[in-house]
Design a protein around this motif. Structure first.
Motif, PDB file in Angstrom:
ATOM      1  N   ALA A 128       0.860  -1.357   0.100  1.00 29.57           N
ATOM      2  CA  ALA A 128       0.140  -0.182  -0.064  1.00 29.57           C
ATOM      3  C   ALA A 128       0.945   1.350   0.009  1.00 29.57           C
ATOM      4  CB  ALA A 128      -0.780   0.073   1.051  1.00 29.57           C
ATOM      5  N   TYR A 129       0.292   2.306  -0.490  1.00 28.54           N
ATOM      6  CA  TYR A 129       0.981   3.638  -0.563  1.00 28.54           C
ATOM      7  C   TYR A 129      -0.149   4.694  -0.323  1.00 28.54           C
ATOM      8  CZ  TYR A 129       3.202   7.758  -2.752  1.00 28.54           C
ATOM      9  OH  TYR A 129       3.641   8.921  -2.974  1.00 28.54           O
ATOM     10  N   HIS A 130       0.551   5.697   0.412  1.00 27.47           N
ATOM     11  CA  HIS A 130      -0.225   6.866   0.690  1.00 27.47           C
ATOM     12  C   HIS A 130       0.637   8.178   0.680  1.00 27.47           C
ATOM     13  CE1 HIS A 130      -3.016   9.514   3.262  1.00 27.47           C
ATOM     14  NE2 HIS A 130      -1.955   9.852   3.980  1.00 27.47           N
ATOM     15  N   THR A 131      -0.102   9.308   0.098  1.00 23.39           N
ATOM     16  CA  THR A 131       0.530  10.377  -0.115  1.00 23.39           C
ATOM     17  C   THR A 131      -0.231  11.538   0.290  1.00 23.39           C
ATOM     18  OG1 THR A 131       2.317  11.886  -1.111  1.00 23.39           O
ATOM     19  CG2 THR A 131       0.412  10.906  -2.518  1.00 23.39           C
ATOM     20  N   GLU A 132       0.141  12.494   1.194  1.00 26.32           N
ATOM     21  CA  GLU A 132      -0.809  13.607   1.508  1.00 26.32           C
ATOM     22  C   GLU A 132      -0.008  14.932   1.684  1.00 26.32           C
ATOM     23  OE1 GLU A 132      -1.554  13.639   6.038  1.00 26.32           O
ATOM     24  OE2 GLU A 132      -1.539  11.840   5.613  1.00 26.32           O
TER      25      GLU A 132
ATOM     26  N   ARG B  23       3.641  14.203   3.275  1.00 19.59           N
ATOM     27  CA  ARG B  23       4.278  12.874   3.945  1.00 19.59           C
ATOM     28  C   ARG B  23       3.825  11.895   2.919  1.00 19.59           C
ATOM     29  NH1 ARG B  23       2.339  13.660   8.519  1.00 19.59           N
ATOM     30  NH2 ARG B  23       0.214  12.870   8.417  1.00 19.59           N
ATOM     31  N   ASP B  24       4.746  10.813   2.806  1.00 13.00           N
ATOM     32  CA  ASP B  24       4.512   9.782   2.133  1.00 13.00           C
ATOM     33  C   ASP B  24       4.570   8.579   3.097  1.00 13.00           C
ATOM     34  OD1 ASP B  24       4.356  11.039  -0.341  1.00 13.00           O
ATOM     35  OD2 ASP B  24       6.380  10.617  -0.900  1.00 13.00           O
ATOM     36  N   VAL B  25       3.596   7.626   2.920  1.00 11.90           N
ATOM     37  CA  VAL B  25       3.487   6.395   3.775  1.00 11.90           C
ATOM     38  C   VAL B  25       3.657   5.201   2.662  1.00 11.90           C
ATOM     39  CG1 VAL B  25       2.064   5.077   5.532  1.00 11.90           C
ATOM     40  CG2 VAL B  25       2.030   7.675   5.685  1.00 11.90           C
ATOM     41  N   TYR B  26       4.490   4.122   3.437  1.00 13.89           N
ATOM     42  CA  TYR B  26       4.512   2.849   2.689  1.00 13.89           C
ATOM     43  C   TYR B  26       3.959   1.736   3.426  1.00 13.89           C
ATOM     44  CZ  TYR B  26       7.299   5.998  -0.469  1.00 13.89           C
ATOM     45  OH  TYR B  26       7.903   6.963  -0.971  1.00 13.89           O
ATOM     46  N   GLU B  27       3.426   0.861   3.088  1.00 11.09           N
ATOM     47  CA  GLU B  27       3.158  -0.178   4.133  1.00 11.09           C
ATOM     48  C   GLU B  27       3.237  -1.766   3.172  1.00 11.09           C
ATOM     49  OE1 GLU B  27      -0.634  -2.100   6.141  1.00 11.09           O
ATOM     50  OE2 GLU B  27      -0.215   0.002   6.653  1.00 11.09           O
ATOM     51  N   ALA B  28       3.948  -2.831   3.949  1.00  8.62           N
ATOM     52  CA  ALA B  28       3.851  -3.990   3.488  1.00  8.62           C
ATOM     53  C   ALA B  28       3.436  -4.720   4.577  1.00  8.62           C
ATOM     54  CB  ALA B  28       5.213  -4.554   3.094  1.00  8.62           C
TER      55      ALA B  28
END
Length: 341
Positions: free
Chosen positions: A233-237, A246-251
């Motif tokens: 998953a990837y999230h950017t705000e 901010r960018d967020v990365y999740e595995a």
């Protein structure tokens, strides 16, 4: 003869009433989620009772009426509350979670009123095994997102070849500046094909004062392999006043030992794009076991390593976590029970 005609008329009326009643329905439903949480916080160790560790506690009414021609009128009213105190989540609102009416048919569905956003309904389940819930989910702790909005107008498309979409806008009102026009936009697309699932969505939300706009994008994909499922998953705000970038990365991954349980492991990294080094990373785990179709036991734990001035905390699904000092770590665990009615 006259008496027989009256009797037949009465039976016909009763049949008509029963048929009309069969075309509509109203359901009372709810979720109660209570648990015991341990936290290692800035002020020391904390042991406390909490509500909403995995699901936000709530009750509501939903209904549907068949008006013919393949069309239905639908509505939903929903209020959040604390299962450990009985207090309403928002004492000033009779239904603070959902209050909408809509129309559905072969064209899809349209809704009008206070409702959950496509991000919450459509995207979150595709980002990690726990649908961005519990203290174990990095996406739950690192994201800024709008869960529900007032004055919303939404449209859900039918599903075609595994592809479906949701669109939403929300109007301003007397609580915002300016007091008219559009304040919120959200669009989400999801694709499902056998064991493969993917979704992406964009959100734009102005603050109440009309001085800044939050823009965010989310994308997630997963694949099922036997009893396991693997997620990326990837999230950017971005906040237009430059307060957040901010960018967020999740595995993450889940595994079911039986049809009644699920064990999930998650790792997430939040990267501060403002160049201040306020980064953070989290590891989390959540286990759930269904005692029945309505009752689930769960346990969840998380550890966040904050850097520099970052102060991310472990948030429950239905409550905000305890504050931490800038750059301090956050750790905690919860065990709880969910009952649905």
């Amino acid at each position: 003869m006259k008496g027989m005609r009256l009797a037949l008329t009465g039976v016909a009326c009763l049949c008509g009433l029963n048929a009309a009643h069969a075309q509509s329905s109203v359901t009372l439903y709810g979720i109660i989620d209570n648990g015991i949480e341990y936290r290692n916080a800035t002020g020391g160790n904390v042991l406390r009772a909490v509500s909403g560790g995995l699901f936000a506690s709530r009750y509501g009414f939903k209904g549907s009426e068949d008006i013919g021609g393949g069309l239905r009128i639908n509505f939903q009213l929903e209020q959040g509350f604390s299962g450990v105190t009985g207090a309403a989540s928002n004492a000033t609102a009779a239904f603070n979670r959902q209050a909408w009416v809509g129309l559905s048919g072969a064209f899809g569905e349209a809704r009008f009123g206070l409702q959950n956003t496509p991000q919450y309904v459509f995207i979150n389940p595709e980002l990690d095994p726990v649908a961005v819930m519990s203290i174990g989910s990095p996406m739950n702790n690192f994201n800024s997102l709008t869960v529900r909005v007032n004055n919303a107008i939404s449209y859900f498309t039918p599903t075609a070849y595994g592809l479906s979409a949701q669109f939403m806008v929300a109007m301003r009102d007397s609580t915002t500046t300016p007091t008219n026009g559009l304040q919120f936009y959200n669009a989400a697309v999801r694709y499902v094909n056998g064991p493969f699932r993917a979704a992406a969505g964009y959100e734009q939300a102005a603050n109440a004062a009309g001085t800044s706009i939050l823009k965010l994008f989310n994308a997630g994909a997963s694949v099922g392999v036997g009893a396991a499922r693997f997620y990326l998953a990837y999230h950017t705000e971005r906040q237009t006043d430059e307060s957040v970038k901010r960018d967020v990365y999740e595995a993450s991954a889940s595994y079911s030992f039986t049809p009644a349980d699920q064990l999930s492991f998650m790792y997430g990294y939040a990267h501060d794009r403002l160049g201040q080094g306020n980064n953070a990373q989290q590891v989390g785990v959540t286990y759930s076991y269904s005692l029945s179709k309505r009752t689930t036991l769960y346990g969840s734990a998380g550890f966040i390593q904050n850097r520099n001035q970052a102060r991310f905390t472990l948030n429950g699904t239905g409550y905000t976590g305890l504050a931490v000092a800038p750059g301090a770590d956050a750790r905690g665990a919860i065990v709880g029970m969910v009952h649905r009615f």
